[in-house]
Write a protein that holds these residues in place. Structure first.
Motif, PDB file in Angstrom:
ATOM      1  N   UNK A 166      -3.663  -9.838   3.263  1.00 13.32           N
ATOM      2  CA  UNK A 166      -3.591  -8.733   2.372  1.00 13.32           C
ATOM      3  C   UNK A 166      -2.533  -7.692   2.648  1.00 13.32           C
ATOM      4  N   UNK A 167      -2.369  -7.461   3.887  1.00 11.04           N
ATOM      5  CA  UNK A 167      -1.302  -6.320   4.293  1.00 11.04           C
ATOM      6  C   UNK A 167       0.161  -6.711   4.310  1.00 11.04           C
ATOM      7  N   UNK A 168       0.704  -6.040   5.222  1.00  8.66           N
ATOM      8  CA  UNK A 168       2.172  -6.221   5.520  1.00  8.66           C
ATOM      9  C   UNK A 168       2.934  -6.111   4.267  1.00  8.66           C
ATOM     10  N   UNK A 169       4.173  -6.891   4.417  1.00 14.36           N
ATOM     11  CA  UNK A 169       4.937  -6.733   3.113  1.00 14.36           C
ATOM     12  C   UNK A 169       4.556  -7.045   1.929  1.00 14.36           C
ATOM     13  N   UNK A 170       3.217  -7.849   1.895  1.00  9.92           N
ATOM     14  CA  UNK A 170       2.629  -8.474   0.712  1.00  9.92           C
ATOM     15  C   UNK A 170       2.230  -7.279   0.005  1.00  9.92           C
ATOM     16  N   UNK A 171       1.682  -6.057   0.509  1.00  4.09           N
ATOM     17  CA  UNK A 171       1.263  -4.932  -0.371  1.00  4.09           C
ATOM     18  C   UNK A 171       2.157  -4.744  -1.597  1.00  4.09           C
ATOM     19  N   UNK A 172       3.565  -5.398  -1.737  1.00  3.99           N
ATOM     20  CA  UNK A 172       4.236  -5.293  -2.724  1.00  3.99           C
ATOM     21  C   UNK A 172       4.394  -3.892  -3.028  1.00  3.99           C
ATOM     22  N   UNK A 173       4.426  -2.730  -2.072  1.00  7.85           N
ATOM     23  CA  UNK A 173       4.946  -1.731  -2.378  1.00  7.85           C
ATOM     24  C   UNK A 173       6.412  -1.559  -2.248  1.00  7.85           C
ATOM     25  N   UNK A 174       7.284  -1.704  -3.396  1.00  5.17           N
ATOM     26  CA  UNK A 174       8.652  -1.666  -3.178  1.00  5.17           C
ATOM     27  C   UNK A 174       9.241  -0.704  -4.156  1.00  5.17           C
ATOM     28  N   UNK A 175      10.378   0.097  -3.655  1.00  2.00           N
ATOM     29  CA  UNK A 175      11.011   0.746  -4.606  1.00  2.00           C
ATOM     30  C   UNK A 175      12.532   0.864  -4.690  1.00  2.00           C
ATOM     31  N   UNK A 176      13.114   1.095  -5.638  1.00  2.00           N
ATOM     32  CA  UNK A 176      14.450   1.395  -5.431  1.00  2.00           C
ATOM     33  C   UNK A 176      14.690   2.611  -5.082  1.00  2.00           C
ATOM     34  N   UNK A 177      15.217   3.134  -4.086  1.00  4.84           N
ATOM     35  CA  UNK A 177      15.365   4.663  -3.609  1.00  4.84           C
ATOM     36  C   UNK A 177      16.844   5.011  -3.868  1.00  4.84           C
TER      37      UNK A 177
END
Ligand code: NAD
Length: 492
Positions: free
Chosen positions: A129-140
């Protein structure tokens, strides 16, 4: 007979309904339906088609929550649009924090290793459930995307405890932790540290080893029976478990269980195989083996062993679907399931038959907790603020940015200590060979190393910077119980 245990059932998309029917027909003949009632729930492509971006109906959510077990076929994920992977949503929403996969040489399934007489039998536990799979992504910035990779101590403890507990129940002597803590010193460093702590304090009889994930991949390909069980963070676990599936004949043979404190999801690891959907030729083995993990989970180990032995006897006799490299003409999904059903009660002769106990349902759904559950360390760490990283989106070179930032923090408790480009220091010193993009990390640290910094000083500085530059991210720099809570830049 007591009431039957109700289990949520989602047949899935593509080949899902064909392989689910095949598994249910075997369950029926093996007597599973005397103990279990499957409750169909709606999720996957049919829900996406209704405009439901989660791909899971409300009824399905409620059913899985109250029943505690879901048996599911593969689900298609729409490419583009707002639809997210149903599989990832289910694992994360229901806290199914550990993904257990078992990889074993199967008779009649030809692989490089089986031809060399090399027997493979090991488990992979992947944090789920953690790691990059949090799906917390942004174009910055114009040119940069970021993914926020979160690894938590309590989340790591859960998956390590599950791995050691499973190893103990299987009688395994050693558990390895795969990681990349040499590079990701804080995130994977925490995952690795908690592995050793949990193992040492709670499972002292089980030996521990750790291995960097790239070396692990090489070892798995050269001598896969070096390992009995490997526990890994999410993304690395995802990649390693598909590599492992390849060692034993492909995804068609790899079962998977997603286990949480309250909810467990059993699924095939392969996808919906749109290229062969509806042709009646799909291999149901992965879903069947996942179903057997489910039967053991609910207490029906003895029926699971009977089915597993019938499967082994079937493969051993050369009966197989078209995706399998083996001798003889392939059969279709239905015929393969019938062949297994016909061999119930038989045991394989070229490999060890499975002997698992349990002939009544022991699983009871726990239902939902009354409040969202917090998982926290016993004690909150003592925090000392020492500065901040302010990330700027700018096409200016660092040497132009630095004097402006230095003037903005003049007279404050903070000084500009470095600018880095994609993690590598380029100011005040660095190499002219380091290439930069429109994303700069500007690190401000306390001028007086013995005095803590009031976080408001950092906030005020950020506000002043925001008047001159595009601030795209702000991270406070802190010490936790006297230990630095951030990494130095490459070259710092
Ligand atoms: P896939 O696993 O569906 O197919 C890859 C290849 O393996 C195809 O050639 C397919 O025919 C073959 N294959 C897969 N399962 C098989 C089986 N049981 N028997 C015989 N051959 C089999 O992967 P993909 O094509 O990348 O993905 C298709 C869809 O499935 C996508 O929408 C993807 O998001 C989804 N998917 C779902 C899951 C899941 O539900 N757990 C997992 C992976 C992919």
């Amino acid at each position: 007979m007591a009431d039957k245990l109700r289990i949520a059932l989602a047949s899935g998309d593509g080949i899902g309904p064909e392989i689910t029917d095949a598994c249910l027909s075997i369950f029926e003949r093996a007597g599973v339906m005397d103990h279990v009632e499957f409750v169909p729930v709606s999720m996957g492509e049919s829900e996406f088609a209704k405009g439901n971006t989660s791909g899971i109906s409300d009824d399905a959510f409620r059913s899985v929550e109250s029943l505690g077990v879901l048996f599911k076929g593969p689900m298609g994920t729409p490419t583009g649009g707002g639809g997210k992977s149903v599989n990832v949503t289910l694992r994360k929403t229901f806290g199914a924090f550990a993904n257990l996969r078992h990889f074993q040489t199967l008779p009649g399934v030809e692989t490089v290793f089986s031809k060399a007489g090399y027997n493979i039998d090991f488990h992979v536990v992947r944090e789920n459930v953690e790691d990059t799979y949090g799906g917390i992504e942004h174009r910055v910035t114009t040119d940069v995307m970021q993914n926020l990779r979160l690894i938590s101590g309590p989340g790591s403890d859960q998956v390590h405890r599950f791995a050691f507990e499973t190893a103990r129940s299987l009688g395994l002597k050693e558990v390895y932790c795969g990681h990349k803590a040499n590079i990701m010193k804080l995130t994977d460093g925490l995952f690795l540290k908690r592995f050793h702590e949990v193992g040492e304090s709670e499972y002292p009889e089980i030996e521990r080893g750790d291995v960097i994930v790239d070396a692990l991949c090489m070892n798995l390909v050269i001598h896969p029976n070096k390992y009995d069980m490997i526990v890994l963070p999410n993304l690395q676990g995802d990649i390693v478990s598909d590599l492992a599936a390849g060692l034993v004949g492909g995804l068609g043979f790899a079962p998977s269980a997603n286990i949480g404190d309250r909810i467990a999801i059993f699924e095939a690891v392969h996808g919906t195989a749109p290229d062969i959907a509806g042709k009646g030729i799909a291999n149901p083995t992965s879903l069947l083996l996942s179903g057997l993990m489910m039967l053991r989970h609910i207490g029906l180990g003895s029926i699971a062993a009977t089915i597993n032995n019938a499967l082994l006897a079937t493969l051993e006799e050369g009966v197989h679907t078209g995706d399998v490299r083996g001798s003889g003409e392939p059969v279709g999904t239905k015929a393969f399931a019938e062949a297994i059903g016909d061999r119930l009660g038989k045991t394989p002769s070229t490999c060890e038959p499975k002997v698992w106990s349990g002939d009544s349902v022991t699983f009871e759904p726990l239902g939902a907790p009354s409040e969202l559950e917090m998982m926290c360390s016993d004690r909150e760490a003592e925090i000392e603020h020492v500065g901040c990283d302010v990330y700027l989106g700018s096409r200016a070179v660092p040497n132009e940015i630095a004097p402006v930032l230095e003037s903005l923090c003049e007279g404050s408790a903070l000084k500009l200590s470095l600018i880095s480009a994609r993690g590598t220091q380029v100011w005040p010193t660095g190499s002219m060979y380091t290439q930069c993009v429109d994303h700069h990390r500007c690190r401000f640290e306390r001028r007086d190393p013995s005095a803590a910094v009031d976080p408001r000083v950092c906030h005020e500085l950020m506000m002043r910077i925001a008047e001159k530059f595009q601030v795209v991210c702000y991270i406070p720099l802190k010490y936790y119980d006297g230990e630095r809570g951030y990494l130095l830049a490459q070259g710092q």
